[in-house]
Design a protein around this motif. Structure first.
Motif, mmCIF file in Angstrom:
data_model
loop_
_atom_site.group_PDB
_atom_site.id
_atom_site.type_symbol
_atom_site.label_atom_id
_atom_site.label_comp_id
_atom_site.label_asym_id
_atom_site.label_seq_id
_atom_site.Cartn_x
_atom_site.Cartn_y
_atom_site.Cartn_z
ATOM 1 N N ILE A 168 -5.551 10.171 -8.452
ATOM 2 C CA ILE A 168 -6.878 10.755 -8.225
ATOM 3 C C ILE A 168 -6.758 12.309 -8.387
ATOM 4 O O ILE A 168 -7.692 12.927 -8.992
ATOM 5 N N ALA A 169 -5.633 12.956 -8.129
ATOM 6 C CA ALA A 169 -5.680 14.296 -8.589
ATOM 7 C C ALA A 169 -5.648 14.619 -9.991
ATOM 8 O O ALA A 169 -6.370 15.587 -10.529
ATOM 9 N N ASN A 170 -5.242 13.813 -10.870
ATOM 10 C CA ASN A 170 -5.204 13.795 -12.060
ATOM 11 C C ASN A 170 -6.651 13.781 -12.836
ATOM 12 O O ASN A 170 -7.315 14.621 -13.468
ATOM 13 N N ILE A 183 1.030 4.447 -2.807
ATOM 14 C CA ILE A 183 0.262 5.812 -2.237
ATOM 15 C C ILE A 183 0.781 6.798 -3.316
ATOM 16 O O ILE A 183 -0.284 7.740 -3.487
ATOM 17 N N PRO A 184 1.800 7.346 -3.465
ATOM 18 C CA PRO A 184 2.270 8.722 -4.242
ATOM 19 C C PRO A 184 1.664 8.497 -5.636
ATOM 20 O O PRO A 184 0.911 9.649 -6.162
ATOM 21 N N SER A 185 1.612 7.306 -6.433
ATOM 22 C CA SER A 185 1.044 7.382 -7.746
ATOM 23 C C SER A 185 -0.177 7.382 -7.605
ATOM 24 O O SER A 185 -0.973 8.098 -8.593
ATOM 25 N N THR A 186 -1.032 6.572 -6.678
ATOM 26 C CA THR A 186 -2.616 6.817 -6.742
ATOM 27 C C THR A 186 -2.940 8.242 -6.305
ATOM 28 O O THR A 186 -4.015 8.764 -6.882
ATOM 29 N N ALA A 187 -2.278 8.813 -5.121
ATOM 30 C CA ALA A 187 -2.606 10.196 -4.947
ATOM 31 C C ALA A 187 -2.678 11.069 -6.375
ATOM 32 O O ALA A 187 -3.368 11.756 -6.443
ATOM 33 N N GLN A 188 -1.535 10.856 -6.905
ATOM 34 C CA GLN A 188 -1.255 11.866 -8.099
ATOM 35 C C GLN A 188 -2.384 11.058 -9.316
ATOM 36 O O GLN A 188 -2.994 12.401 -9.978
ATOM 37 N N ILE A 220 0.883 -1.495 0.125
ATOM 38 C CA ILE A 220 -0.076 -0.136 0.008
ATOM 39 C C ILE A 220 1.045 1.182 -0.125
ATOM 40 O O ILE A 220 0.557 2.239 -0.638
ATOM 41 N N LEU A 221 1.829 1.232 0.876
ATOM 42 C CA LEU A 221 2.763 2.419 1.029
ATOM 43 C C LEU A 221 3.361 2.796 -0.627
ATOM 44 O O LEU A 221 3.308 4.033 -0.929
ATOM 45 N N SER A 222 3.930 1.795 -1.172
ATOM 46 C CA SER A 222 4.635 2.013 -2.387
ATOM 47 C C SER A 222 3.764 2.202 -3.402
ATOM 48 O O SER A 222 4.042 3.092 -4.493
ATOM 49 N N SER A 232 -7.232 -4.498 -4.429
ATOM 50 C CA SER A 232 -6.318 -3.761 -4.743
ATOM 51 C C SER A 232 -7.013 -2.476 -4.661
ATOM 52 O O SER A 232 -8.204 -2.169 -4.975
ATOM 53 N N ILE A 233 -6.073 -1.201 -4.546
ATOM 54 C CA ILE A 233 -6.501 0.089 -4.481
ATOM 55 C C ILE A 233 -7.183 0.343 -5.540
ATOM 56 O O ILE A 233 -8.381 1.362 -5.730
ATOM 57 N N LEU A 263 -10.961 2.072 -5.856
ATOM 58 C CA LEU A 263 -11.171 3.341 -6.610
ATOM 59 C C LEU A 263 -12.169 3.478 -7.687
ATOM 60 O O LEU A 263 -13.057 4.213 -7.522
#
Lengths: 486, 486
Positions: B25-27, B18-23, B14-16, B65-66, B70
């Motif tokens: 979602i923001a995209n 998070i950054p790409s998923t955050a991006q 999950i940690l690995s 899976s995230i 999502l």
């Protein structure tokens, strides 16, 4: 028109920066999470630092770069307790799962108005289903139970207490003035605050004694109710705790329920499960909460032991119609209009104090879906193990007295040798806590139990290791022995 | 131990991510924002869809899976009103600035417990400074004013109403039973809900008449107070509105204040500024709110016209000590302990109903810092222009009657020709609104004014163009004429 152009240019610049900035915030967050063990647990702004920060509150006329403001914000936020630090054991820690960052971001990106079905039918359907499932876990009757997501335990307790007041005492001041409420010496302060909001004075609240396990003493409860009835008062509500903040004790809910329902008219039983109710999701300890099924209303926080960020709790009611009777407003919405249809497509603004509300339940939903119940259950059970480890280690050492056994993640203890007064030992224990905080070894705060200062550990962090807990005990012991030798 | 390994592996995965998923979602968020004009404004789940969504609420045993969760979440969230759509004009829209995504993400990543100074000194210092600056803008006395961030207008009103109750009526039921409260016919429902929570019955609330501008009629107010005093009751509180939901009218606060303070004892003046108070930040219209300085307490929402996501409002008090007197709990915290020091390093849990609370003010702070006051002021002024555009366009057309002039972003109107009864015209106006929603032209809902159905537009979206508003009017007119011709 120039101004308009200027505004739209600013908007465009911001929009184009959002994805990379979101990733950058998430990167910092993950990096910080990976080195959480070495982060300072407690940082408090000094008087001068606080004055400086306060002076940065007011906005300027001009826009500023996101990067610059973010850097400033990071400095400001550094003055906080890391509630998610594995060695923060104060209050109820908030060991948020890192995943919540994504659930929170997702909700912020959609921002539904979850007050009404019209505005938020998708999220409201999830919140409805989730509330029903949680109520079912608690053993409340599936055909009548309901509730809503609120900002936390204080609000959830308020909802429960208000429905109790409205169902049991009606609307007249004369009745309400005669109402009496039964809490224990260990009941959380949000209950007395909630009762005060609802109009009750301290004079109407009876603090029932606790036994040696910090559980409500049912004999004292019965006796006090009897006395109040003889005095012409109207006992109407007993507040039981499921996981007190001090010791995680669970009141004898089944006995309390029996006493409550033997009265004429029967008393309402509200259970404050803000901390403890999450144990319903544990794999090995859910049986401890079998008596929650007796609650007429209960509170439950997701931002405690369900690993959510702040602002997420649940109020659950045995009979969901009571929510409408206390909180529905609007001329077009009368009590007669209450039919089953309303609970399939609820307007949550009729269920609680807030009109506008975020779809808080979607955050919990997201975490539970990704993690799955196996993982969540283990995460909760791990807290039991950590507190039991503390107790086990302390019992091997001289001088330590277990004042409250490890129960649902919490254990309270005290160093007490010979040659000092109890007050001096009080002081020593407070110093042990303070020194360990200053040295960033652990933040185990103190509390008072039976009038004495004890060190209290609430250890519910899923990433804290058993070995790490042993090290925490070793360092507390070391400091205590040094101080005792002075 | 296997389970533990499994949990830590899941965490690492999950940690690995998070950054790409955050991006990501923001995209999606930015992409959606860019095509907001073409998004559906109103989507409501059908009965069957809702049942399906409800069935997806319960978590499974295994992790998922995230990405999969999502995608599912996006489907669920699509069943909502896009409150930030430029052509959503219902209730008070929530035209959140896209920037809030970052402020919300930042707060989620830090998650301070902003209940106490000990836990959250940095964010609490910002919240303190921001509250003082906002109170100063409102004209409240800098040396005594204070307040706190709460989840929204309902809570902010509750805080104001409770301080009024506690200061004016004391703790005794006998006094409280005699208290009477003065609201207007246009007062928001959160006031009656708040009063009910606090223990007051509807019988204690007087709905004062409004004049033709939907402002409280001060003669009726004075008369009613007089009658109540003659009847031995205790008038203690007047609730004035600054920006009613229906028409954005502002009650004559100065006159109300004069009437209130001429009484013996003087009455408390609470101002509901949930919607309107944000005009204090406008560049051209702040003078409309010059009388806010008379408030003893007031509410103000940041999630309305300050462009924040939901769950951000402010309660402001003329005298911050009143907050402590109503909300401070804990044996160690007595009223005598109230000194100025407490307000420099506040424990916000002593200022309002919540013990645990997120540092909501940091979200507003972040937006204001990045945007700057020039931009925010223009964004607010733009709402005035949009509503005035609607009024101006309608006045050029036959058949449209302006029922309430454009005021602070809100205008109400009605199509009414000849040859039909008023009830039939009521129905026609409701149909016009409904058809425009179905055709995704605009979501201008209806309300009742003076017993008649009117179409109401609340237009505060900074990105909505004047040309776009004219097009909205054209389409309403077109639909109305077609229906009238049938």
């Amino acid at each position: 028109m120039d101004n308009r152009r200027g505004y739209l240019d600013l908007l465009e610049e911001i929009l184009s920066n959002i994805p990379s900035t979101a990733q950058s915030i998430a990167n910092s967050f993950v990096a910080e999470h990976r080195r959480l063990e070495s982060c300072p647990i407690v940082t408090i702004a000094s008087y001068d630092e606080a004055a400086l920060i306060r002076s940065q509150a007011k906005p300027q006329m001009d826009s500023r770069s996101i990067k610059e403001v973010l850097e400033q914000a990071n400095g400001i936020f550094s003055n906080r307790i890391f509630n998610n630090h594995p060695r923060f054991f104060g209050f109820i820690p908030s060991p948020t799962h890192p995943l919540t960052l994504l659930g929170d971001l997702l909700l912020a990106s959609k921002n539904p108005h979850a007050g009404s079905w019209f505005q938020s039918s998708g999220p409201s359907a999830i919140e409805t289903g989730l509330i029903r499932w949680l109520a079912e876990l608690a053993g409340l009757p599936a055909d009548t139970a309901g509730g809503l997501f609120v900002s936390g335990g204080s609000m959830a307790n308020l909802v429960g207490l208000q429905t109790a007041r409205d169902q049991m005492l009606g609307e007249e001041w004369e009745q309400r003035a005669r109402g009496t409420i039964y809490v224990s010496q260990q009941t959380h302060s949000s209950i007395s605050k909630g009762l005060r909001i609802l109009g009750f004075s301290n004079k109407q609240v009876r603090k029932i004694k606790c036994d040696e396990n910090f559980q409500m003493d049912c004999s004292d409860l019965e006796r006090t109710i009897e006395q109040d009835k003889e005095a012409g008062l109207m006992p109407f509500l007993i507040v039981a705790s499921c996981g007190t903040t001090n010791t995680s004790s669970i009141d004898p809910i089944s006995n309390i329920h029996t006493i409550a329902k033997a009265q004429v008219p029967p008393l309402w039983v509200h259970v404050d499960g803000a901390f403890g109710a999450s144990v319903l999701l544990s794999k090995s300890h859910a049986h401890l909460l079998k008596d929650l099924k007796h609650a007429d209303s209960m509170s439950w926080d997701a931002h405690k032991w369900l690993f959510q960020t702040y602002g997420c709790g649940m109020a659950l009611l045995r009979d969901r119609r009571h929510l409408l009777q206390s909180f529905a407003t609007g001329a077009e919405y009368t009590r007669d209009a209450v039919d089953s249809g309303d609970f399939e497509s609820p307007n949550f603004w009729n269920f609680g104090p807030e009109l506008t509300r975020p779809a808080r339940g979607m955050r919990l939903w997201f975490s539970l879906q990704v993690l799955g119940l196996d993982a969540v259950g283990e995460m909760i059970d791990h807290g039991f193990l950590l507190a039991e480890t503390v107790e086990g280690e302390l019992r091997k050492l001289d001088g330590w007295k277990i004042v409250s056994n490890a129960k649902m993640g919490i254990v309270c203890f005290r160093y007490e040798g010979t040659g000092k007064s109890v007050e001096e030992w009080d002081e020593l224990n407070a110093k042990v806590s303070g020194i360990c905080i200053r040295e960033n070894k652990s933040a185990a705060l103190t509390t008072k139990l039976d009038g004495r200062t004890v060190i209290r550990i609430c250890a519910i962090h899923p990433e804290m290791s058993v070995e790490g807990m042993k090290e925490v005990v070793r360092s507390l012991d070391e400091v205590a022995r040094e101080l005792a030798a002075i």
